[in-house]
Design a protein around this motif. Structure first.
Motif, short mmCIF file in Angstrom:
data_model
loop_
_atom_site.label_atom_id
_atom_site.label_comp_id
_atom_site.label_asym_id
_atom_site.label_seq_id
_atom_site.Cartn_x
_atom_site.Cartn_y
_atom_site.Cartn_z
N UNK A 156 17.74 28.81 -32.39
CA UNK A 156 18.38 29.83 -31.59
C UNK A 156 19.78 30.07 -32.16
N UNK A 157 20.11 31.32 -32.39
CA UNK A 157 21.44 31.64 -32.91
C UNK A 157 22.34 32.08 -31.76
N UNK A 158 23.61 31.72 -31.87
CA UNK A 158 24.57 32.12 -30.86
C UNK A 158 25.25 33.41 -31.30
N UNK A 159 25.39 34.33 -30.36
CA UNK A 159 26.09 35.58 -30.64
C UNK A 159 27.56 35.38 -30.30
N UNK A 160 28.42 35.81 -31.19
CA UNK A 160 29.86 35.69 -30.98
C UNK A 160 30.42 37.07 -30.67
N UNK A 161 31.21 37.14 -29.62
CA UNK A 161 31.87 38.38 -29.26
C UNK A 161 33.35 38.22 -29.60
N UNK A 162 33.85 39.06 -30.47
CA UNK A 162 35.24 38.96 -30.90
C UNK A 162 36.16 39.65 -29.90
N UNK A 163 37.25 38.98 -29.56
CA UNK A 163 38.26 39.54 -28.67
C UNK A 163 39.55 39.73 -29.46
N UNK A 164 40.23 40.82 -29.21
CA UNK A 164 41.53 41.06 -29.84
C UNK A 164 42.60 40.70 -28.83
N UNK A 165 43.00 39.42 -28.82
CA UNK A 165 43.97 38.94 -27.84
C UNK A 165 45.24 38.45 -28.52
N UNK A 166 46.30 38.41 -27.75
CA UNK A 166 47.55 37.84 -28.27
C UNK A 166 47.55 36.33 -28.05
N UNK A 167 48.66 35.68 -28.36
CA UNK A 167 48.74 34.22 -28.26
C UNK A 167 48.60 33.71 -26.84
N UNK A 168 48.81 34.56 -25.84
CA UNK A 168 48.67 34.12 -24.45
C UNK A 168 47.28 34.40 -23.88
N UNK A 169 46.39 34.98 -24.70
CA UNK A 169 45.03 35.24 -24.25
C UNK A 169 44.83 36.60 -23.62
N UNK A 170 45.83 37.46 -23.67
CA UNK A 170 45.71 38.80 -23.13
C UNK A 170 45.27 39.77 -24.22
N UNK A 171 44.44 40.74 -23.85
CA UNK A 171 44.03 41.76 -24.81
C UNK A 171 45.26 42.51 -25.29
N UNK A 172 45.32 42.76 -26.59
CA UNK A 172 46.47 43.48 -27.15
C UNK A 172 46.57 44.90 -26.59
N UNK A 173 45.44 45.51 -26.26
CA UNK A 173 45.45 46.88 -25.76
C UNK A 173 45.63 46.97 -24.25
N UNK A 174 45.72 45.83 -23.56
CA UNK A 174 45.91 45.81 -22.12
C UNK A 174 47.21 46.51 -21.75
N UNK A 175 47.16 47.50 -20.87
CA UNK A 175 48.43 48.10 -20.42
C UNK A 175 49.29 47.04 -19.74
N UNK A 176 50.54 47.00 -20.11
CA UNK A 176 51.49 46.05 -19.54
C UNK A 176 52.29 46.75 -18.45
N UNK A 177 52.71 46.02 -17.41
CA UNK A 177 53.60 46.63 -16.43
C UNK A 177 54.85 47.16 -17.14
N UNK A 178 55.26 48.36 -16.79
CA UNK A 178 56.30 49.03 -17.58
C UNK A 178 57.72 48.72 -17.14
N UNK A 179 57.92 48.28 -15.94
CA UNK A 179 59.27 48.04 -15.45
C UNK A 179 59.76 46.68 -15.93
N UNK A 180 61.01 46.56 -16.22
CA UNK A 180 61.59 45.33 -16.75
C UNK A 180 61.50 44.11 -15.84
N UNK A 181 61.35 44.32 -14.54
CA UNK A 181 61.24 43.19 -13.60
C UNK A 181 59.80 42.72 -13.41
#
Length: 114
Positions: free
Chosen positions: A1-26
């Motif tokens: 049985x072969x395992x399927x690998x799903x690649x994620x594009x995440x930063x060092x904290x495990x968040x997707x690089x394309x994830x919208x970030x909250x825009x306000x400085x606080x």
């Protein structure tokens, strides 16, 4: 049985690089397992509006509703501090973009057999 690998594009904290970030400085996404996303303001309706705007952006990006495990409201009455903090406790996998990667992987499988 072969395992399927799903690649994620995440930063060092495990968040997707394309994830919208909250825009306000606080505001920001914190680094604990359930990923509280905090929105801080002296005006509670403004903090809630920013959290709702961010949820809509992430839902559009993710292509499905974000799993929000809980909503926490806190305040800081220390002089000079921002008074309200609204925290959305979000699913780690959603913020890492797992549903997007899985859909891309599945669509690749659908065309691979052609």
């Amino acid at each position: 049985m072969s395992e399927k690998v799903v690649a994620l594009d995440t930063d060092e904290s495990g968040l997707a690089r394309a994830l919208p970030r909250p825009s306000h400085g606080h505001d920001g996404i914190q680094g604990v397992p359930f990923r509280p996303v905090g929105f801080r303001d002296d005006d509670l309706p403004t903090a809630l509006e920013r959290s709702a705007k961010w949820l809509r952006e992430v839902q559009d990006w993710l292509g499905e509703p974000v799993d929000v495990i809980g909503v926490h409201l806190d305040y800081d009455d220390t002089p000079g501090a921002i008074y309200y903090e609204v925290k959305l406790l979000c699913n780690d996998e959603d913020l890492a973009g797992v549903p997007i990667a899985l859909r891309a992987h599945r669509s690749g499988e659908d065309t691979a057999g052609d």
